[in-house]
Scaffold this motif. Structure first.
Motif, PDB file in Angstrom:
ATOM      1  N   ASP A  66       0.848  -1.188   0.000  1.00 59.94           N
ATOM      2  CA  ASP A  66       0.000   0.000   0.000  1.00 59.94           C
ATOM      3  C   ASP A  66       0.881   1.234   0.000  1.00 59.94           C
ATOM      4  O   ASP A  66       1.837   1.336   0.771  1.00 59.94           O
ATOM      5  CB  ASP A  66      -0.913   0.003   1.232  1.00 59.94           C
ATOM      6  N   LEU A  67       0.524   2.170  -0.866  1.00 58.45           N
ATOM      7  CA  LEU A  67       1.332   3.377  -1.045  1.00 58.45           C
ATOM      8  C   LEU A  67       0.548   4.631  -0.689  1.00 58.45           C
ATOM      9  O   LEU A  67       0.773   5.687  -1.252  1.00 58.45           O
ATOM     10  CB  LEU A  67       1.819   3.456  -2.500  1.00 58.45           C
ATOM     11  N   ARG A  91      -3.934   3.697  -3.214  1.00 59.34           N
ATOM     12  CA  ARG A  91      -2.809   3.433  -4.106  1.00 59.34           C
ATOM     13  C   ARG A  91      -2.058   2.217  -3.592  1.00 59.34           C
ATOM     14  O   ARG A  91      -1.692   2.148  -2.417  1.00 59.34           O
ATOM     15  CB  ARG A  91      -1.839   4.629  -4.166  1.00 59.34           C
ATOM     16  N   ALA A  92      -1.857   1.253  -4.477  1.00 59.42           N
ATOM     17  CA  ALA A  92      -1.144   0.036  -4.085  1.00 59.42           C
ATOM     18  C   ALA A  92      -0.551  -0.622  -5.317  1.00 59.42           C
ATOM     19  O   ALA A  92      -0.986  -0.388  -6.447  1.00 59.42           O
ATOM     20  CB  ALA A  92      -2.101  -0.937  -3.391  1.00 59.42           C
ATOM     21  N   CYS A 147       0.385   7.082 -10.020  1.00 61.00           N
ATOM     22  CA  CYS A 147       0.812   6.745  -8.667  1.00 61.00           C
ATOM     23  C   CYS A 147       2.287   7.093  -8.418  1.00 61.00           C
ATOM     24  O   CYS A 147       2.660   7.420  -7.306  1.00 61.00           O
ATOM     25  CB  CYS A 147       0.574   5.250  -8.457  1.00 61.00           C
ATOM     26  N   PHE A 148       3.070   7.000  -9.456  1.00 60.72           N
ATOM     27  CA  PHE A 148       4.516   7.175  -9.320  1.00 60.72           C
ATOM     28  C   PHE A 148       4.981   8.449 -10.021  1.00 60.72           C
ATOM     29  O   PHE A 148       4.290   8.984 -10.883  1.00 60.72           O
ATOM     30  CB  PHE A 148       5.246   5.955  -9.910  1.00 60.72           C
ATOM     31  N   TYR A 163       9.530  -5.324  -6.682  1.00 58.11           N
ATOM     32  CA  TYR A 163       8.380  -6.048  -6.138  1.00 58.11           C
ATOM     33  C   TYR A 163       8.699  -7.533  -6.003  1.00 58.11           C
ATOM     34  O   TYR A 163       8.424  -8.142  -4.963  1.00 58.11           O
ATOM     35  CB  TYR A 163       7.144  -5.840  -7.018  1.00 58.11           C
TER      36      TYR A 163
END
Length: 135
Positions: free
Chosen positions: A11-12, A16-17, A59-60, A90
């Motif tokens: 999870d970010l 967001r993940a 997200c990034f 990952y």
């Protein structure tokens, strides 16, 4: 007997993940050179695949996909260097987590009670068919 497995999602922040589905999608895009073909390979629609790519791109700081212009030979999609590093990171985290939890997963697996074999009395029955009445 059931096999215990660890599924890892990072999870970010809010909503967001990055997890196994998005990583598999990136790997499929890498292998096929196409978001469409990657989606087909994973049993998802182009729209679903594109939305997941768009989510990762938002997200990034760096994008994960570099679109290739269409033309006579068609377009496509290629992973950015960042996406390749993301997959590697990952998979490394996943491997470390699996190694760190293998003994505990084995213990859980050994304690797991297998479901009983279905008997004629416990087998699920098909729902009765409804008959249409012609009017």
């Amino acid at each position: 007997m059931a096999t215990a497995r660890l599924t890892l999602r990072v999870d970010l922040g809010e909503d967001r993940a990055i997890g196994p589905g998005k990583v598999r999608l990136l790997e499929a895009i890498r292998d096929t050179g196409s978001i469409t073909q990657a989606g087909i390979a994973l049993g998802m629609s182009y729209r679903r695949a594109w939305l997941l790519v768009d989510d990762m791109n938002n997200c990034f700081h760096e994008p994960v996909i570099a679109a290739q212009a269409g033309g006579r030979h068609g377009g496509g999609a290629a992973l950015t260097p960042f996406a390749k590093r993301l997959i590697d990171q990952y998979r490394a985290i996943e491997a470390e987590a699996h190694a760190a939890t293998a003994a505990r997963l084995g213990a859980l697996e050994a304690a797991f009670k297998a479901p009983p074999e279905p008997t004629p009395a416990t087998k699920p029955r098909a729902a009765p068919r409804r008959r249409r009445i012609a009017r």
